[in-house]
Design a protein around this motif. Sequence first.
Motif, mmCIF file in Angstrom:
data_model
loop_
_atom_site.group_PDB
_atom_site.id
_atom_site.type_symbol
_atom_site.label_atom_id
_atom_site.label_comp_id
_atom_site.label_asym_id
_atom_site.label_seq_id
_atom_site.Cartn_x
_atom_site.Cartn_y
_atom_site.Cartn_z
ATOM 1 N N ARG A 182 0.810 -1.213 0.000
ATOM 2 C CA ARG A 182 0.000 0.000 0.000
ATOM 3 C C ARG A 182 0.848 1.270 0.000
ATOM 4 O O ARG A 182 0.512 2.243 -0.661
ATOM 5 C CB ARG A 182 -0.926 0.003 1.217
ATOM 6 C CG ARG A 182 -1.808 1.235 1.284
ATOM 7 C CD ARG A 182 -2.974 1.071 2.227
ATOM 8 N NE ARG A 182 -3.862 2.222 2.149
ATOM 9 C CZ ARG A 182 -5.120 2.210 2.517
ATOM 10 N NH1 ARG A 182 -5.654 1.102 2.985
ATOM 11 N NH2 ARG A 182 -5.873 3.279 2.432
ATOM 12 N N TYR A 213 -4.329 -2.255 -7.477
ATOM 13 C CA TYR A 213 -4.736 -0.860 -7.686
ATOM 14 C C TYR A 213 -4.953 -0.575 -9.167
ATOM 15 O O TYR A 213 -4.404 -1.254 -10.046
ATOM 16 C CB TYR A 213 -3.701 0.095 -7.097
ATOM 17 C CG TYR A 213 -2.348 0.071 -7.773
ATOM 18 C CD1 TYR A 213 -1.995 1.044 -8.715
ATOM 19 C CD2 TYR A 213 -1.407 -0.911 -7.455
ATOM 20 C CE1 TYR A 213 -0.749 1.022 -9.322
ATOM 21 C CE2 TYR A 213 -0.162 -0.935 -8.059
ATOM 22 C CZ TYR A 213 0.161 0.035 -8.988
ATOM 23 O OH TYR A 213 1.388 0.005 -9.599
ATOM 24 N N PHE A 245 -1.906 -4.779 -2.304
ATOM 25 C CA PHE A 245 -3.157 -4.244 -2.825
ATOM 26 C C PHE A 245 -3.134 -4.308 -4.347
ATOM 27 O O PHE A 245 -2.094 -4.083 -4.970
ATOM 28 C CB PHE A 245 -3.352 -2.784 -2.400
ATOM 29 C CG PHE A 245 -3.778 -2.596 -0.978
ATOM 30 C CD1 PHE A 245 -5.069 -2.185 -0.675
ATOM 31 C CD2 PHE A 245 -2.896 -2.823 0.066
ATOM 32 C CE1 PHE A 245 -5.463 -2.001 0.646
ATOM 33 C CE2 PHE A 245 -3.276 -2.648 1.380
ATOM 34 C CZ PHE A 245 -4.572 -2.234 1.677
ATOM 35 N N ARG A 283 -7.572 -4.533 -1.156
ATOM 36 C CA ARG A 283 -6.610 -5.326 -0.388
ATOM 37 C C ARG A 283 -6.638 -6.787 -0.850
ATOM 38 O O ARG A 283 -7.699 -7.404 -0.948
ATOM 39 C CB ARG A 283 -6.906 -5.228 1.102
ATOM 40 C CG ARG A 283 -5.924 -6.010 1.971
ATOM 41 C CD ARG A 283 -6.270 -5.906 3.448
ATOM 42 N NE ARG A 283 -5.825 -4.674 4.052
ATOM 43 C CZ ARG A 283 -4.605 -4.476 4.555
ATOM 44 N NH1 ARG A 283 -3.704 -5.458 4.496
ATOM 45 N NH2 ARG A 283 -4.281 -3.329 5.092
ATOM 46 N N LEU A 328 -7.003 5.642 -2.226
ATOM 47 C CA LEU A 328 -5.799 5.966 -1.457
ATOM 48 C C LEU A 328 -5.583 7.473 -1.382
ATOM 49 O O LEU A 328 -6.002 8.209 -2.225
ATOM 50 C CB LEU A 328 -4.594 5.296 -2.116
ATOM 51 C CG LEU A 328 -4.697 3.764 -2.213
ATOM 52 C CD1 LEU A 328 -3.440 3.208 -2.878
ATOM 53 C CD2 LEU A 328 -4.884 3.150 -0.849
#
Length: 304
Positions: A148, A276, A274, A159, A304
């Motif tokens: 992260r 993303y 994670f 996650r 985020l």
Amino acid sequence: MRTNEFGELTAFVAVAEEKSFRKAAARLNLTASTLSHALRALEDRLGVRLLNRTTRTVSPTQAGLALLAEIVPAFSTIANAVESVNAFRESPRGRVRINMPRIAADMVFLPQLPAFFGQYPDVQLELTTNDGFVDIIGEGFDAGVRIRDDIQQDMSAVRLTEDFHVAVYGSPGYFEQHAIPQTPADLPHHACIGLREISGGSLYRWEFEKDGRRLAVPVSGPLTVDNIGMMTRIAVDGIGLVYTAHSREHDELVANGRLIRVLADWSISYPGFFLYYPGHRQLPAALRAVIDVFRLPSKGTDTL
């Protein structure tokens, strides 16, 4: 618009964005020669040069930049319209390109691939492993996987794993020749396998924490690698001590007597992995299918 004209414009957008015929060809699943032919046909039809080409670089001309600015929004609208049709299918379809560290591929994706393809047979995954930092948008990926702390703030993220602990391992054979270290201060007397950081090129310092005290220990030994996925085999073979993420595989090797974990009371934790992706883009159904299978249960999507 004729089919070949749309194909020529698609080729132009891919090459202009990737700044490489090779990367654009991979993105479109075509050959570089096919793209080159399409670009020449488009330039001949329009009567203007759209790309400057050298042996090393490809870049849009002023005319190319003007065309790109006009058609990219239109292509995005078309892509979103086509993607919306996926909602009416019984099963998502499409290709998803994901960039990730090798350890994430081993820990998260490889164990769950049979379940994924059993549930979504029409989705094609392209998994690229790279331990360095990658611009997923610039490199044409749909998503990336990193811890992260390494993800840009404007990305949406899901996650995949809990936070993980690092551990130090050695083989029984190694410890027949060397005393078991009791504290990190003992490590300079051991053969420690070095890990060279991809981004900066420096040797990674082994980090520890206990009772609020945190240490970063420089280590040395007979071998240095740039692939953390090699560490387990190196430890089992008795070449030296390794510093790597604790996993169920390591627990099994310890239980089978092939590895010994040391300095467990000094173990430090790191944020988990994670997946993303750009938060401003519509989420394709195929990528949503990836998220549904590989996300950590009971964990949501975070911006985020």
